[in-house]
Design a protein around this motif. Structure first.
Motif, PDB file in Angstrom:
ATOM      1  N   GLY A  42       0.778  -1.227   0.000  1.00  0.00           N
ATOM      2  CA  GLY A  42       0.000   0.000   0.000  1.00  0.00           C
ATOM      3  C   GLY A  42       0.808   1.274   0.000  1.00  0.00           C
ATOM      4  O   GLY A  42       0.242   2.368   0.118  1.00  0.00           O
ATOM      5  N   LYS A  43       2.118   1.164  -0.121  1.00  0.00           N
ATOM      6  CA  LYS A  43       2.973   2.346  -0.095  1.00  0.00           C
ATOM      7  C   LYS A  43       3.788   2.438  -1.378  1.00  0.00           C
ATOM      8  O   LYS A  43       3.947   1.473  -2.108  1.00  0.00           O
ATOM      9  CB  LYS A  43       3.898   2.308   1.119  1.00  0.00           C
ATOM     10  N   GLN A  44       4.328   3.628  -1.609  1.00  0.00           N
ATOM     11  CA  GLN A  44       5.177   3.837  -2.783  1.00  0.00           C
ATOM     12  C   GLN A  44       6.572   3.268  -2.539  1.00  0.00           C
ATOM     13  O   GLN A  44       7.022   3.138  -1.390  1.00  0.00           O
ATOM     14  CB  GLN A  44       5.267   5.332  -3.094  1.00  0.00           C
ATOM     15  N   ARG A  45       7.237   2.945  -3.622  1.00  0.00           N
ATOM     16  CA  ARG A  45       8.613   2.479  -3.534  1.00  0.00           C
ATOM     17  C   ARG A  45       9.488   3.619  -3.031  1.00  0.00           C
ATOM     18  O   ARG A  45       9.338   4.759  -3.461  1.00  0.00           O
ATOM     19  CB  ARG A  45       9.085   1.995  -4.906  1.00  0.00           C
ATOM     20  N   GLU A  46      10.397   3.289  -2.106  1.00  0.00           N
ATOM     21  CA  GLU A  46      11.260   4.318  -1.540  1.00  0.00           C
ATOM     22  C   GLU A  46      12.716   3.867  -1.551  1.00  0.00           C
ATOM     23  O   GLU A  46      13.010   2.668  -1.468  1.00  0.00           O
ATOM     24  CB  GLU A  46      10.848   4.628  -0.085  1.00  0.00           C
ATOM     25  N   LEU A  47      13.603   4.860  -1.636  1.00  0.00           N
ATOM     26  CA  LEU A  47      15.032   4.580  -1.592  1.00  0.00           C
ATOM     27  C   LEU A  47      15.430   4.196  -0.168  1.00  0.00           C
ATOM     28  O   LEU A  47      15.094   4.890   0.786  1.00  0.00           O
ATOM     29  CB  LEU A  47      15.822   5.804  -2.048  1.00  0.00           C
ATOM     30  N   VAL A  48      16.180   3.104  -0.056  1.00  0.00           N
ATOM     31  CA  VAL A  48      16.703   2.671   1.234  1.00  0.00           C
ATOM     32  C   VAL A  48      18.167   3.081   1.370  1.00  0.00           C
ATOM     33  O   VAL A  48      18.566   3.669   2.366  1.00  0.00           O
ATOM     34  CB  VAL A  48      16.566   1.143   1.383  1.00  0.00           C
ATOM     35  N   ALA A  49      18.971   2.762   0.353  1.00  0.00           N
ATOM     36  CA  ALA A  49      20.402   3.055   0.407  1.00  0.00           C
ATOM     37  C   ALA A  49      20.953   3.084  -1.009  1.00  0.00           C
ATOM     38  O   ALA A  49      20.417   2.433  -1.913  1.00  0.00           O
ATOM     39  CB  ALA A  49      21.145   2.016   1.240  1.00  0.00           C
ATOM     40  N   GLN A  50      22.045   3.842  -1.177  1.00  0.00           N
ATOM     41  CA  GLN A  50      22.637   4.011  -2.487  1.00  0.00           C
ATOM     42  C   GLN A  50      24.152   4.097  -2.342  1.00  0.00           C
ATOM     43  O   GLN A  50      24.647   4.608  -1.329  1.00  0.00           O
ATOM     44  CB  GLN A  50      22.100   5.317  -3.101  1.00  0.00           C
TER      45      GLN A  50
END
Length: 119
Positions: A42-50
């Motif tokens: 139910g949530k948008q994809r989000e950046l965790v680490a790069q």
């Protein structure tokens, strides 16, 4: 053409650890910024680490101090070590490859690996 193959997801209790791996197949690995994203239900994809080719890193505030991203340029592999996992870390984790100088619309994505943290 870049192919990303992920591994390492699973089910873990809160406070536990998991290590995700992503194998990069294709054009020069060093030309790519590698990242891990996640998508909870139910949530948008989000950046965790790069991590850049020179191993500069960036983390989401929610994981800073608990997760560590690393890359092995000799093996074209990127890892995400996840410690002190919490139920809110649950989601599908995707490996991402962004080639420098190109649009993000041209990014490559892995198939995703499920991480489930039980309370």
């Amino acid at each position: 053409q870049v192919q990303l193959v992920e591994s390492g997801g699973g089910l873990v209790q809160a406070g536990g650890s998991l290590r995700l791996s992503c194998r990069f197949i294709g054009s020069p690995f060093a030309w790519h910024v590698m990242g891990w994203y996640r998508q909870a239900p139910g949530k948008q994809r989000e950046l965790v680490a790069q991590i850049t080719g020179g191993s500069s890193t960036k983390y989401a505030d929610s994981v800073n101090g608990r997760f560590t991203i690393s890359r092995d340029n000799s093996k074209s592999t990127v890892h995400l070590q996840m410690n002190s996992l919490q139920p809110e870390d649950t989601g599908v984790y995707y490996c991402n490859a962004h080639r420098l100088g190109t649009s993000t619309e041209d990014d490559s994505w892995g198939q995703g690996t499920q991480v489930t943290v039980s309370s």
